[in-house]
Design an enzyme around this catalytic site. Structure first.
Site, PDB file in Angstrom:
ATOM      1  N   GLU A   1       6.356   3.467  11.476  1.00  0.00           N
ATOM      2  CA  GLU A   1       4.908   3.464  11.699  1.00  0.00           C
ATOM      3  C   GLU A   1       4.548   2.440  12.780  1.00  0.00           C
ATOM      4  O   GLU A   1       3.752   2.712  13.683  1.00  0.00           O
ATOM      5  CB  GLU A   1       4.162   3.145  10.395  1.00  0.00           C
ATOM      6  CG  GLU A   1       2.649   3.187  10.569  1.00  0.00           C
ATOM      7  CD  GLU A   1       1.869   2.943   9.285  1.00  0.00           C
ATOM      8  OE1 GLU A   1       2.508   2.820   8.214  1.00  0.00           O
ATOM      9  OE2 GLU A   1       0.635   2.869   9.359  1.00  0.00           O
TER      10      GLU A   1
ATOM     11  N   GLU B   1       0.846  -1.212   0.000  1.00  0.00           N
ATOM     12  CA  GLU B   1       0.000   0.000   0.000  1.00  0.00           C
ATOM     13  C   GLU B   1       0.878   1.257   0.000  1.00  0.00           C
ATOM     14  O   GLU B   1       0.659   2.198  -0.768  1.00  0.00           O
ATOM     15  CB  GLU B   1      -0.924  -0.019   1.219  1.00  0.00           C
ATOM     16  CG  GLU B   1      -1.791   1.214   1.361  1.00  0.00           C
ATOM     17  CD  GLU B   1      -1.846   1.717   2.801  1.00  0.00           C
ATOM     18  OE1 GLU B   1      -1.483   2.888   3.025  1.00  0.00           O
ATOM     19  OE2 GLU B   1      -2.248   0.937   3.687  1.00  0.00           O
ATOM     20  N   HIS B   2       1.904   1.262   0.847  1.00  0.00           N
ATOM     21  CA  HIS B   2       2.825   2.410   0.855  1.00  0.00           C
ATOM     22  C   HIS B   2       3.530   2.562  -0.492  1.00  0.00           C
ATOM     23  O   HIS B   2       3.677   3.672  -1.009  1.00  0.00           O
ATOM     24  CB  HIS B   2       3.899   2.203   1.936  1.00  0.00           C
ATOM     25  CG  HIS B   2       3.469   2.613   3.305  1.00  0.00           C
ATOM     26  ND1 HIS B   2       4.171   3.512   4.054  1.00  0.00           N
ATOM     27  CD2 HIS B   2       2.406   2.244   4.055  1.00  0.00           C
ATOM     28  CE1 HIS B   2       3.571   3.677   5.227  1.00  0.00           C
ATOM     29  NE2 HIS B   2       2.498   2.920   5.254  1.00  0.00           N
TER      30      HIS B   2
END
Lengths: 446, 436
Positions: free
Chosen positions: A147, A70-71
Site C-alpha cells: 500500500e 486497522e488492517h
C-alpha cells in the site's frame, strides 16, 4: 476546468452540519458516545465506529501501527473466523471499509437498514475480542508495504508531501506519515499491534455514528445491548502531544524526481484548528482558503496567476480546520512552461500581500456565503457526509454543540475577520516552502 | 484505507436502482424525452445529460478536440467570459460540470428550486452558445498538456495507455482521449466548434432528472435547455474487435512497484451469457475481500494492496480486464498466481457456496445504490443509454437469481481464455520479460 496536480487538493469551504432536528445523541454508561442522523428516504443505514486513536498518538519508532491495526481488525475474533466480518456484510449486499488518519481510526458499513443489529454485534465483538495469529500479521505487513509502495513510493508528489509535513512539524507527530516510514513499518510486530489495540479499542475511546433509515430509540436500545456490556479501557489518558516550538525561521525545501513532469511551488503555514467553543478563527481561515484559492476561475490566485498574468497552469489554497492540534494552511502554484519557480513564487507572494493590503472583495465574499447557505440544502442529500462531519469533529476534541454551531459560526465571519486571520497565519517566517522539479531541470533556490 | 477502491464496477451494467423508485417517462412539448423521479423532500433538482459518441468522434488528426471542447463549456458563454460565467453560477449556488469520455459527452447539474429558471438559462448558454474564446482555449489547452505530461510519468497511466493501444490499435479506443501533445497543440478554435457540432446534437441525447420538479415543469425545462441544439451530429464510429495475444509486454520504467493491467475478450451486454459472466466476475474479481483474486493475491500472499477485474462493456467494444500494483520483486509471482487462477477457474469452475454468496451480495447491494438525487439521476441516464426498459429495476435481481452453477461453470469453461489473457507491466519487474 482541469486540475493539473494530483496530490494537491484545492480549497473548499468546509460544509456545514445537519439540521439539529435530524440528529439525536446519547451516551452509554461505559463512556461510549453516539450520534444518530435520520434520513428516511431509502431503507439504508451507515454504521460507523470512530476511535480517538490516530497516527499522531503513536509512540516514536512505531509509525504506521495505527493503520496496521486497522488492517488487522478484519482478521478474526474469538467467535468470528478471519474474513468472516466482511463476508457477512457482503452477504447482506453491504459494503464495509475503514480508514486511519492523524487523529482517528474509523470503521464503517453501509447496508440495508434492517441489518443494523448484525453489524453492530460484530463491531462490538471486534472492539474487545480480536485474535491475531503471527501468520496473519506477517502477510498483512506485506500488504501495508505494498500500500505504501502504491500510494507514496510510486508518487513523487506524495513523497514530496511527506517531506513537507516532516519539515513543517519539528516536534509534533503530525510530521510523521500516517502510513508510517517504511523502515519502521517493516519492524511492526504482532505485539505492537496488540498493545495498540488493548489500549485504545474500548467504548470510552469510541464514538458511534448511525446514519440513515433508523429510529433513534431503537438504535439506542441496540447500542445498549451490544456496546453496553463492553468494559472501558483504563489506560486512556488525555491526548496531550508534543507541541511545536515557536517557528522562528522560514524553512525551504528543494525536491527533484525524474517523474515530476509539472514543476510546482508548495507552501504550508502552521495554522490554528477548530477548538471546543472557539471555532471563529478556523471559520475565517476556511473563507480565506476559498477566497484565495478555492474556485479555479474566480479565486484570487487563479485570477492573478492563471488568467491575468498567465504565468501559471493552476494555483490554489487549502485549509481543513478539523484537527486535534494545529494544522496547516497550504497554497500552491504550478507555473506555465518557461516560467521559473522563483517568479511563480514571487507572484504568489504578491497576491497574498495585495490581499492583506486591499482587503476582501465584497462580491466574492457574499457569493461564498450564498453557496454555504445552499450547501445546507445540498448536504441533506448525502447523510454519509454528515456522518463524517460528526465523526471527524468528535474525534478531534470538538463537541456535538460545536458541530451544530459551525454553520452559524461560518455565516458570522466578516471580511475583517478574514484579513485578521490572514495576517496571523500567512507569515513566511512560520512557513515551509518547497519547490518540486524534474531531475535535471532543478533551479537554484533563493 | 484498508480496501482498494474499485474504479469501474458501475457504468457497465448501468447500475439499476432501488426497485421501488417510480420512474416516469417524460416527453417535452418539443419532443425531447427524459426519465424523471420526483423527490420533493429537498428543494433542488439533479439533472444528468448525455450525448452518445464522445471522444471517439474526434476527427482524424484532431485527437483531443472533444475533450478540450467539453472542458471549455464552462469557460464562457453568451456575453459572459469564463470568470463571469463562474460568478453567475456561484451567485445561483448551482453546480454545473462538463466532461467527456470515449463513449459520451456528459453534463451534470444540480439546481436549487428557488432559482431554477435562472440556473437553466445559464446552463443553456453553455450548451447552446459557448464562446470558446481563444484566450480560454489556450489556457485550458495548457492545463491539458500538463496532464498529458503527468500521465507520461505515472506508471498506472502508462499501463492503461499501453494496454489500450495493444488492444484497440488505431481505433479511438486505442489512444488517450486527451490527445497527444502534437494533436492538442494543433487544435484551432474552428476544431473546437466542429467537435461540438459533431458530438452535441439531439439525435444522441439522453436526459434524466431527479428531485423537486414536476413532469410538466421538466417538459418546459427540456425544451428551453436543449431545444435549440442541432438536430443531428456526426455518425458514430464502427465497432472494433479487441485484440488479445495472451502475451506479456513490459514497459521499462524506473519505479519501485510495477503497475500491471491484464485482460482478455469480453462479452456484450446483449450476450445471452452476459449475466452468468457478470456473476462469475464477481466471484473472481469483484469488490471486497471475498473474491478469488483478492484472496489469492492479497490475503494469502501479500503481493498487492488491491486487485480486481471487470467486465467492460463500452459502446463499440467489450473486454474483461483487471489491474493491480505489485513491488518489482513480487510482480512475477503475482502474474503467475493470476494466470493460474484464470486457468483453474476455467477448468474447474467455482463452488455453489461462492455462487450463492455472489448472488446474495449482488441482489442485496442493489437497493443500496439508491444514494441521493445526483446518483440516481446518473443511474437513470445510464440505463437509457443501454436501452434498458423503464421497469428494468424491478426485473434486474431476477436476472441475477436465474444464473445457475451450471451456467457459471459453462461460461467459465467457454469464455475464460487463459491463453488470451494479456498482461502489460510497467516498472522494473524482476523475472518478467516481454513475450508475444
Amino acid at each position: 476546468m482541469f486540475r493539473s496536480i494530483g496530490g494537491l487538493a484545492l480549497a473548499l469551504l468546509v460544509a456545514p452540519a445537519a439540521w439539529a432536528d435530524q440528529v439525536t445523541t446519547f451516551s452509554l454508561p461505559n463512556g461510549m458516545q453516539a450520534v444518530v442522523i435520520e434520513d428516511h428516504r431509502a431503507p439504508v443505514v451507515t454504521h460507523m465506529v470512530w476511535y480517538r486513536a490516530g497516527s499522531a498518538d503513536e509512540k516514536r519508532g512505531k509509525s504506521g501501527i495505527a493503520h496496521f491495526l486497522e488492517h488487522l481488525m478484519f482478521k478474526g475474533t474469538k467467535t468470528l473466523a478471519p474474513g468472516a466480518f466482511s463476508k457477512t456484510v457482503e452477504a447482506f449486499g453491504g459494503y464495509d471499509n475503514a480508514f486511519t488518519s492523524n487523529d482517528q481510526t474509523a470503521y464503517f458499513q453501509r447496508l440495508a437498514a434492517d441489518r443494523l443489529d448484525v453489524v453492530m454485534k460484530m463491531e462490538a465483538d471486534r472492539m474487545r475480542n480480536l485474535i491475531l495469529s503471527e501468520e496473519d500479521v506477517t502477510t498483512e505487513r506485506e500488504v501495508i508495504l505494498e500500500e505504501r509502495a502504491q500510494r507514496i513510493d510510486s508518487s513523487p508528489e506524495a513523497l514530496f508531501g511527506e517531506q513537507m509535513d516532516a519539515a513543517q512539524y519539528l516536534n509534533h507527530p503530525y510530521g510523521t506519515p500516517t502510513i508510517g516510514w517504511r523502515s519502521e513499518m517493516e519492524q511492526l510486530s504482532r505485539q505492537d499491534a496488540l498493545d495498540w489495540y488493548q489500549l485504545y479499542y474500548a467504548p470510552n475511546n469510541a464514538t458511534l455514528i448511525v446514519a440513515g433509515d433508523v429510529d433513534p430509540a431503537k438504535v439506542k436500545a441496540m447500542a445498549e445491548t451490544w456496546y453496553g456490556p463492553l468494559k472501558p479501557s483504563e489506560g486512556i489518558v488525555d491526548r496531550i502531544r508534543p507541541q511545536e516550538p515557536p517557528q522562528l525561521a522560514e524553512r525551504r525545501l528543494s525536491f527533484s524526481d525524474p517523474n515530476i513532469s509539472q514543476p510546482y511551488v508548495a507552501r504550508s503555514y502552521l495554522a490554528p484548528e477548530r477548538n471546543r467553543g472557539a471555532q471563529e478563527q478556523a471559520a475565517a481561515l476556511s473563507f480565506l482558503a476559498a477566497l484565495l484559492g478555492g474556485n479555479p476561475q474566480t479565486s484570487l490566485l487563479s485570477r492573478a496567476l492563471v488568467f491575468d498574468q498567465k504565468i501559471a497552469i493552476a494555483a490554489g489554497a487549502a485549509y481543513d480546520g478539523t484537527s486535534l492540534d494545529p494544522t496547516t494552511f497550504t497554497v500552491y502554484v504550478a507555473p506555465a512552461p518557461g516560467v521559473k519557480l522563483a517568479d511563480a513564487e514571487a507572484a504568489l507572494d504578491k497576491v497574498i500581500a495585495d490581499l492583506l493590503e486591499n482587503g476582501v472583495d465584497k462580491a466574492q465574499f457574499d457569493r461564498l456565503k450564498t453557496q454555504l447557505r445552499a450547501d445546507l440544502i445540498y448536504r441533506k442529500d448525502n447523510v454519509g457526509d454528515l456522518a463524517e462531519d460528526y465523526g471527524s469533529a468528535l474525534t478531534t476534541g470538538l463537541t456535538i454543540e460545536d458541530v451544530q454551531a459551525w454553520p452559524d459560526v461560518l455565516q458570522a465571519v466578516t471580511e475583517e475577520d478574514v484579513i485578521k486571520a490572514a495576517r496571523a497565519v500567512l507569515d513566511r517566517r512560520h512557513a515551509v516552502t518547497g519547490w518540486a522539479t524534474t531531475t535535471g531541470s532543478e533551479e537554484v533556490m533563493q | 484505507m484498508i480496501r482498494f477502491v474499485l474504479a469501474a464496477v458501475i457504468g457497465l451494467l448501468a447500475s439499476p436502482i432501488w426497485a421501488e423508485v417510480k420512474i416516469a417517462e417524460v416527453t417535452s412539448p418539443g419532443g425531447i424525452k427524459a426519465w424523471l423521479v420526483e423527490e420533493h423532500g429537498i428543494p433542488f433538482t439533479a439533472l444528468e445529460i448525455r450525448f452518445r459518441g464522445g471522444t471517439s468522434l474526434d476527427a482524424p488528426g484532431k485527437r483531443g478536440a472533444t475533450m478540450l471542447m467539453a472542458s471549455l463549456l464552462e469557460e464562457g458563454a453568451g456575453n459572459l467570459d469564463s470568470q463571469s460565467f463562474a460568478e453567475a453560477r456561484d451567485d445561483l449556488a448551482a453546480k454545473l460540470s462538463f466532461d467527456a469520455n470515449a463513449d459520451m459527452v456528459t453534463v451534470s447539474a444540480q439546481m436549487l428550486t428557488e432559482n431554477r429558471d435562472a440556473a437553466v438559462a445559464l446552463l443553456r448558454q453553455a450548451l447552446i452558445d459557448p464562446t470558446f474564446d481563444q484566450d480560454a482555449i489556450d489556457r485550458v489547452r495548457g492545463q491539458i498538456l500538463s496532464i498529458i505530461d503527468n500521465r507520461a510519468t505515472d506508471p498506472s497511466d502508462i499501463a492503461s495507455e499501453t494496454f489500450a493501444a495493444l488492444t484497440y490499435g488505431d481505433h479511438p479506443y486505442g489512444s488517450s482521449e486527451l490527445g497527444t501533445k502534437v494533436s492538442v497543440n494543433s487544435l484551432t478554435r474552428d476544431d473546437i466548434f466542429a467537435a461540438k457540432a459533431a458530438t452535441m446534437a439531439r439525435d444522441r441525447l439522453y436526459v434524466s432528472a431527479v428531485g423537486d420538479i414536476s413532469p410538466a415543469d421538466l417538459g418546459v425545462l427540456l425544451d428551453t435547455l436543449l431545444g435549440d441544439l442541432p438536430a443531428t451530429g456526426a455518425p458514430l464510429p464502427p465497432p472494433v474487435e479487441a485484440s488479445f495475444t495472451g502475451g506479456t509486454t513490459v514497459v521499462d520504467f524506473d519505479t519501485p512497484q510495477s503497475a500491471i493491467q491484464f485482460g482478455q475478450p469480453g462479452l456484450k451486454l446483449s450476450d445471452p451469457d452476459y449475466y452468468a459472466a457478470f456473476v462469475l466476475n464477481q466471484i473472481i474479481g469483484g469488490s471486497g475481500f471475498t473474491a478469488r483474486l483478492m484472496d489469492e493475491v492479497r490475503e494469502k500472499r501479500g503481493l498487492t494492496y488491491g486487485v480486481s477485474s471487470d467486465l467492460v462493456t463500452m459502446d463499440l467494444a467489450e473486454s474483461w480486464t483487471g489491474g493491480l500494483a505489485s513491488s518489482n520483486d513480487k510482480a512475477a509471482e503475482a502474474i503467475k498466481v493470476i494466470r493460474q487462477l484464470w486457468s483453474d477457474v476455467a477448468a474447474n469452475g467455482v463452488t455453489q457456496a461462492e455462487l450463492d454468496a455472489a448472488k446474495t451480495y449482488m441482489t442485496g447491494s442493489y437497493p443500496l445504490r439508491f444514494d441521493g438525487n445526483g446518483t440516481i439521476a446518473g443511474i437513470l441516464v445510464g440505463m437509457q443509454m443501454e436501452s434498458f426498459p423503464v421497469d428494468y429495476p424491478a426485473k434486474r435481481n431476477s436476472l441475477i437469481e436465474a444464473v445457475t452453477l451450471a451456467d457459471v461453470n459453462r461460461v467459465a469453461r467457454e469464455r475464460m481464455q487463459a491463453d488470451k489473457l494479456t498482461f502489460v507491466v510497467v516498472g522494473k519487474p524482476e523475472a518478467v520479460t516481454t513475450s508475444p
